[in-house]
Write a protein that holds these residues in place. Sequence first.
Motif, short mmCIF file in Angstrom:
data_model
loop_
_atom_site.label_atom_id
_atom_site.label_comp_id
_atom_site.label_asym_id
_atom_site.label_seq_id
_atom_site.Cartn_x
_atom_site.Cartn_y
_atom_site.Cartn_z
N LYS A 274 45.69 -12.02 -10.70
CA LYS A 274 45.79 -10.56 -10.52
C LYS A 274 47.20 -10.07 -10.82
O LYS A 274 47.39 -9.06 -11.50
N ILE A 275 48.19 -10.78 -10.31
CA ILE A 275 49.58 -10.37 -10.52
C ILE A 275 49.92 -10.40 -12.01
O ILE A 275 50.53 -9.47 -12.54
N LEU A 276 49.52 -11.45 -12.68
CA LEU A 276 49.83 -11.62 -14.10
C LEU A 276 49.18 -10.52 -14.94
O LEU A 276 49.81 -9.94 -15.83
N THR A 277 47.92 -10.23 -14.64
CA THR A 277 47.20 -9.24 -15.45
C THR A 277 47.63 -7.81 -15.14
O THR A 277 47.38 -6.90 -15.93
N LYS A 278 48.28 -7.59 -14.00
CA LYS A 278 48.82 -6.26 -13.68
C LYS A 278 50.21 -6.06 -14.27
O LYS A 278 50.58 -4.97 -14.70
N LYS A 279 50.99 -7.13 -14.28
CA LYS A 279 52.39 -7.03 -14.72
C LYS A 279 52.51 -6.84 -16.22
O LYS A 279 53.35 -6.10 -16.71
N GLU A 280 51.71 -7.56 -16.97
CA GLU A 280 51.85 -7.56 -18.43
C GLU A 280 50.59 -7.02 -19.09
O GLU A 280 49.54 -6.93 -18.48
N GLU A 281 50.73 -6.66 -20.36
CA GLU A 281 49.57 -6.22 -21.13
C GLU A 281 48.82 -7.46 -21.62
O GLU A 281 48.89 -7.86 -22.77
N LYS B 73 48.63 -17.97 -21.28
CA LYS B 73 49.38 -18.07 -20.03
C LYS B 73 48.69 -18.90 -18.95
O LYS B 73 49.27 -19.12 -17.89
N GLN C 239 50.01 -10.23 -27.89
CA GLN C 239 49.81 -10.08 -26.44
C GLN C 239 49.40 -11.42 -25.84
O GLN C 239 48.65 -12.18 -26.46
N ASP D 211 47.49 -15.11 -8.30
CA ASP D 211 48.41 -15.20 -9.45
C ASP D 211 47.80 -14.54 -10.68
O ASP D 211 48.50 -13.91 -11.47
#
Length: 471
Positions: A264-271, A339, A312, A262
């Motif tokens: 990894k997904i969060l840090t790739k999706k958003e700035e 987050k 951010q 989760d």
Amino acid sequence: MYIQQLYTGCISEAAYYIESEGVAAVIDPLRDIEEYLQLAKERKSKIKYIFETHFHADFVSGHIDLAKETGATIIYGPDTNCSFPIHIAKDGELFDLGNITIKVLHTPGHTLESSCFLLLDENKKEHALFSGDTLFVGDVGRPDLAQKGDELTTNDLAALLYDSLQSKIIPLPDDVILYPAHGAGSSCGKNISPETFSTIGAQKQSNYALRATSKEEFIKAVTKGLSVPPQYFPINAKINKEGYETLNAIMEKALVPLSVEDFKILTKKEEVIILDTRVAEIFVQGFIPSSVFIGLEGRFAEWAGSLLPFNQPIVLVTASGKEKETITRLARVGFENIKGFLNGGFDAWKNEGGRIDMIINVEADEVAMDIPFDENLIIADVRKETEFADGHIKEAVNIPLIDLIDPASMANFEDHHNIYVHCAGGYRSVIAVSLMKRQGIHNLRNIEGGWKKIIELKDKIEIEKSVEALN
């Protein structure tokens, strides 16, 4: 009568709990109000008033939440405008607290609504002054935060501050105890003493601002050498004036454990900003690439507010059990968009094979050996300009840590440069290296122990002072 100073070192802030006959008041509370509630409970007292000396810029006050919890009245001085219910006191207004009295002294200058609160004891004798940011031990509040262009200049505010001190503070008896809102390290002044209380008499003798012989001399003294206010100051002042989410609401959203996947997904999706708050010695050994280091062991909230963007989202990597503390200290300076945190911390990331970065530490001895032979070597000194001027390695480049918020400050670094970074002791330099790495600069070394270790080798490393420091 009972007075307790509640001092928070990492932001150099002093709140005060005052009590008489089971009735209490809190002056300038922090956003995390549990300490005040617990103190009142232990002492079997009811908090009746919350006195605010002004709209604070360097932290989010707990006035609104504390009023909701206790039913206490929030009191500001004259010329206050805000978005929530308060009592706007008149200059000289008296508030009974058990068998003592609090007198409002309107002291504009630091801000227009700035007020001090004079405690009169059981015999109506002046006992203590809670001076907010009007008067510190060794300094006064900076007069540049409430300026409004040509309509209200820094000099105008300094002149108001001079009049306030001359008419309201200096006439007080010498034995009145001075309880200011800040100590050394706060950006609300420029020369604040590490002592957190004093007397009016002692300040008349030693405080440069009170020793000025004219308004013109005072204005010149208090406006000279003011640093640029940190970026979070206007943000915090606005929050304090308009209101905010409760700390509990922020905690519910932020205290969310994230699996490695989760995360990894969060840090790739958003700035998203990855904020690592572990101690510096642990961080340098391995961290998630692009992480910003700001360790809880230093002036954490102040550096977070000064360096991190407020627009951010943030995700956290902390030592085990430090998640709640990290969120609380971020909320103190206005961060609310958090987050969650990496469940299991950096070890979980490493155990699942995540990419790892690290910082190479070098000792000052090694730097001394490299300087004569490495033509591509650059010493990046990230201390304040005043620290640098007082002594630095010859030909070092001074880039104060606060300047690294702007990537342009690193524009002159090139791939062939071998960059050795240091501060005074090692905390700020690790922050600086983490910020440089985020900008793609990787040929970096962190000088362990910083200037404290470098100066021990002054027979091996050429030291010089800036011209202004020699004059």
